[in-house]
Design an enzyme around this catalytic site. Structure first.
Site, short mmCIF file in Angstrom:
data_model
loop_
_atom_site.label_atom_id
_atom_site.label_comp_id
_atom_site.label_asym_id
_atom_site.label_seq_id
_atom_site.Cartn_x
_atom_site.Cartn_y
_atom_site.Cartn_z
N GLN A 278 9.69 3.66 -0.27
CA GLN A 278 9.67 2.25 -0.68
C GLN A 278 10.97 1.82 -1.35
O GLN A 278 11.25 0.62 -1.44
CB GLN A 278 8.48 1.98 -1.59
CG GLN A 278 8.50 2.73 -2.91
CD GLN A 278 7.40 2.28 -3.85
OE1 GLN A 278 6.65 1.36 -3.55
NE2 GLN A 278 7.30 2.92 -5.00
N ARG A 291 10.84 0.47 -10.34
CA ARG A 291 10.61 -0.70 -9.49
C ARG A 291 11.69 -0.73 -8.41
O ARG A 291 12.58 0.12 -8.38
CB ARG A 291 10.64 -1.99 -10.34
CG ARG A 291 9.62 -2.03 -11.49
CD ARG A 291 8.20 -2.14 -10.98
NE ARG A 291 7.96 -3.37 -10.25
CZ ARG A 291 7.63 -4.53 -10.82
NH1 ARG A 291 7.54 -4.63 -12.13
NH2 ARG A 291 7.39 -5.60 -10.08
N TRP A 294 14.71 -6.05 -4.88
CA TRP A 294 14.08 -6.90 -3.87
C TRP A 294 15.14 -7.70 -3.09
O TRP A 294 15.15 -8.92 -3.11
CB TRP A 294 13.07 -7.82 -4.54
CG TRP A 294 11.88 -7.07 -5.13
CD1 TRP A 294 11.72 -5.73 -5.23
CD2 TRP A 294 10.72 -7.65 -5.69
NE1 TRP A 294 10.53 -5.42 -5.83
CE2 TRP A 294 9.89 -6.59 -6.13
CE3 TRP A 294 10.28 -8.95 -5.91
CZ2 TRP A 294 8.66 -6.79 -6.74
CZ3 TRP A 294 9.05 -9.16 -6.51
CH2 TRP A 294 8.25 -8.09 -6.92
N ASP A 395 4.06 -5.99 0.57
CA ASP A 395 3.44 -6.08 -0.75
C ASP A 395 3.29 -7.54 -1.20
O ASP A 395 3.83 -8.46 -0.61
CB ASP A 395 4.30 -5.32 -1.74
CG ASP A 395 3.52 -4.82 -2.95
OD1 ASP A 395 2.29 -5.04 -3.01
OD2 ASP A 395 4.13 -4.18 -3.83
N GLU A 398 0.07 -12.49 -3.70
CA GLU A 398 -0.87 -13.10 -4.65
C GLU A 398 -0.19 -13.98 -5.69
O GLU A 398 -0.86 -14.67 -6.46
CB GLU A 398 -1.64 -12.02 -5.42
CG GLU A 398 -2.26 -10.95 -4.56
CD GLU A 398 -1.32 -9.77 -4.32
OE1 GLU A 398 -1.82 -8.72 -3.90
OE2 GLU A 398 -0.10 -9.90 -4.55
N ASP A 462 -3.63 -1.38 -6.16
CA ASP A 462 -3.10 -0.44 -7.15
C ASP A 462 -4.20 0.11 -8.04
O ASP A 462 -4.48 -0.42 -9.13
CB ASP A 462 -2.04 -1.15 -8.01
CG ASP A 462 -0.85 -1.61 -7.18
OD1 ASP A 462 -0.68 -1.10 -6.06
OD2 ASP A 462 -0.10 -2.48 -7.65
N HIS A 527 1.15 8.26 -2.53
CA HIS A 527 2.01 7.42 -3.38
C HIS A 527 2.33 8.21 -4.65
O HIS A 527 1.46 8.86 -5.23
CB HIS A 527 1.29 6.13 -3.74
CG HIS A 527 2.21 5.02 -4.19
ND1 HIS A 527 3.20 5.20 -5.13
CD2 HIS A 527 2.27 3.71 -3.82
CE1 HIS A 527 3.84 4.05 -5.32
NE2 HIS A 527 3.30 3.13 -4.54
#
Length: 668
Positions: A278, A291, A294, A395, A398, A462, A527
């Site tokens: 990822q 993290r 992006w 991902d 939302e 998650d 993961h």
């Protein structure tokens, strides 16, 4: 359809079942006025609604028209709402709504019910499978940590992060439910909704706008019902063949680490289908943990020579997967490009709008702008598909805030629940236009109405890396079953969970039990979690690696069985993980079983989800079931079997045409 009415009452029946009862003393529809406030903090919403009016529509005039009925409801003598009822060409009952007074923005309708009725669905629900006796707010959000207001970890998540969640929080809400009476009911709205299943005689469906329509239909069997539902919402494509060759290993850290870990796994006998990295586009370290950066392009410093190694891995039968979401990192190249072309959501005055994702800020790609969609599809095709990626995690979805402005002029409050659908559509179309639908796998956690035809597979979001019933291993079972009834028949979860916060750390036992379960799901994928160093990993010791190797061999052994189930899902909407009542509808006990499932038609799986458990009590519908490990045959009811680590409670149907294949599980 049958409609009976007089001056004071109306009853509507469809396929022999009463679906709508209204009279002046017991009205079935209410209108109101409300003012909502949405406080979003990193995908977690605190929502309040100040309702100034909730008015029963007692008076109704019925007009019979050619093949339909028009119901006009009045308030204080003034026509206020029209409800047009027809039977569609498909045989479904459709009630369309038209507001005659624009000031009303709250709507309630009561659908007839019986006291003993059970209901399921409402998208992906992780705490309850049978939803009767509770109400379910339907709003796409982070599902929350712990998801139980009585648990200590939820208390800590609430007080420290505003992120505790509750039983109804879900990445994927949908205003649709399925009844044990073999009917479905769908309310066409993307507004905030709340389905209340607490009343004996009716289900009250609420939404914060006037919905387009209510749709109901019934069938003679549950397989026919899911086929009907997926005729409406769409169906997932078949799984790419390579996915069923083994586990997709979640690995981070760069090219050398990835290649070394893959080789070590193969040397240990692990059947590897892919590497999911990822951080292929770079990483950011925050207080939350590791993290990602992006900005959706290859990070050649972290992953040197990846442009070549991807194709070398493919020749070895190992695919490479990455990560993307619908947001772009502020002040990086994609953000600047999107901003310059007007492809980002803005503030009301047209100025810059960014969202806080936890110590970094991002722009929202405006998927209501067709040109922005084409641009983002181009990013996916050029930077990911052409580069050689064989899949990715799609991902988020939302986080659309309610106070941004979108190019189509529709309120972001109304677009919020539709955003996962728009995001899935962009990804699917990029893959389809590249001619790769049969070969690329992408997976999402967010969902909404219509996602079924675009999202190739869901993952359960998650989960917490502990044993809690509401947010741990157990929770992904009702998640798979509920979303499967909605037409999302391919579902899986992170082996070992993801969320590592407030003292929760993944144990060896949890990882092994999760791997056992995922061997009997359509996809195996691990993961590392948000804090990898705190978690037990698949390669933390030789015993764990050997256990995983064995589970991947079982999964690969089942490839023809899973492949056939995937084909059935693509053609008829039949989920791969199924509730027991799907094929045993006369069995009353089957309707309450939420932590077991049928895997395809002929395997019954009861995962161990309690720490230290080495025996498993299992419910078997009436049939001849063979316990995979002992070979003992059972004919139904509650049974207790040994279930040590490495021997999960799995049974196959003796009459299965695949009995020899399923019997072979025990050889591993």
């Amino acid at each position: 359809m049958n409609v009976t009415h007089n001056e004071n009452s109306i009853t509507i029946s469809h396929k022999g079942r009463t679906v709508f009862k209204h009279d002046s003393q017991n009205p079935a529809i209410f209108l109101g006025v409300g003012d909502a406030e949405y406080d979003m903090y990193r995908g977690n919403f605190k929502i309040t609604d100040y309702v100034t009016e909730r008015l029963p529509l007692r008076k109704c005039v019925v007009q019979e028209q050619a093949g339909s009925y028009l119901l006009t409801f009045s308030l204080d003598g003034e026509p206020t709402l029209e409800m047009s009822v027809v039977v569609t060409d498909r045989g479904r009952l459709k009630a369309s709504f038209k507001a005659l007074d624009a000031r009303y923005n709250r709507f309630w309708i009561r659908v007839s019910a019986t006291a003993e009725e059970k209901v399921y669905g409402c998208g992906e629900q992780l705490t309850y499978f049978n939803l009767r006796g509770k109400n379910f707010p339907l709003w796409s959000s982070e599902p929350g940590v712990g998801r139980n207001k009585n648990s200590y970890v939820t208390f800590l998540a609430d007080t420290k992060d505003k992120a505790g969640g509750d039983y109804y929080n879900t990445n994927y809400p949908q205003p649709t439910f399925v009844s044990d009476k073999k009917y479905f009911c769908h309310l066409e709205t993307t507004a905030y909704a709340d389905f209340d299943f607490t009343n004996a005689d009716f289900h009250e469906l609420q939404c914060w706008n006037i919905p387009e329509y209510l749709l109901l239909d019934a069938e003679e069997s549950f397989p026919a019902l899911v086929e009907n539902i997926t005729d409406l919402f769409g169906r997932q494509p078949e799984l790419p063949d390579w996915v069923l060759n083994g586990v997709i290993l979640g690995i981070q850290g760069g090219t050398e680490i990835t290649l070394n870990k893959l080789q070590a796994a193969k040397d240990a006998g692990v059947e590897v289908a892919g590497a999911w990295c990822q951080d292929w586009q770079g990483k950011k370290v925050t207080s939350f943990g590791k993290r990602l950066r992006w900005n959706w392009e290859w990070d050649s410093e972290m992953y040197p020579d990846l442009d070549k190694k991807i194709f070398e891995l493919k020749e070895q039968g190992i695919r490479f997967l990455g990560y993307i979401n619908p947001y772009v990192l502020e002040d990086h190249s994609l953000y600047k490009e999107a901003e310059s072309q007007g492809f980002l959501a803005t503030k009301k005055d047209g100025s810059k709008y960014v969202v806080d994702f936890g110590e970094f800020y991002c722009g929202v790609v405006d998927f209501t702008n067709p040109e922005a969609c084409e641009w983002y599809k181009g990013v996916i095709k050029t930077n990911m598909i052409d580069f050689g990626l064989d899949g990715w995690m799609g991902d988020f979805g939302e986080y659309l805030p309610t106070d941004c402005t979108l190019s189509n002029g529709v309120s972001a409050e109304i677009e919020h629940n539709k955003w996962p659908y728009r995001w899935a559509k962009v990804q699917h179309e990029a893959i389809e236009e590249a001619g790769k639908t049969d070969d690329i796998l992408f997976f999402m956690r967010a969902g909404g109405t219509g996602i079924q035809g675009y999202c190739h597979t869901l993952w359960g979001g998650d989960q917490l890396v502990d044993w809690c019933i509401d947010d741990g291993l157990a929770s992904v079972i009702p998640a798979a079953l509920s979303s499967g009834l909605m037409g999302n028949g391919i579902h899986h979860s992170d082996i070992g969970g993801y969320t590592t916060l407030h003292g929760c750390k993944r144990s060896k036992e949890l990882f092994q039990r999760w791997a056992e379960m995922n061997a009997f799901t359509p996809i195996m994928r691990s993961h590392e979690g948000n804090r990898p160093d705190d978690n037990h990993q698949y390669d933390s010791d030789a015993e764990t690696l050997a256990h995983l190797a064995r589970m991947t061999k079982i999964f690969k052994h089942l490839k023809p069985y899973i492949k056939a189930a995937s084909k059935e899902n693509a053609e008829k909407g039949m989920p791969i993980q199924r509730p027991l009542f799907m094929h045993y509808e006369q069995d009353n006990e089957a309707y309450e079983i939420k932590f077991q499932y049928l895997f395809g038609r002929d395997l019954l799986v009861a995962p161990v989800y309690n720490q230290g458990e080495v025996e498993k009590e299992v419910y078997l519908p009436e049939d001849e079931w063979v316990h995979v490990w002992s070979g003992e045959t059972y004919t139904g009811g509650w049974v207790t079997v040994d279930a040590p680590i490495g021997r999960p409670a799995v049974f196959y149907r003796k009459a299965s045409k695949d009995a020899e294949l399923l019997k072979g599980i025990a050889s591993y």
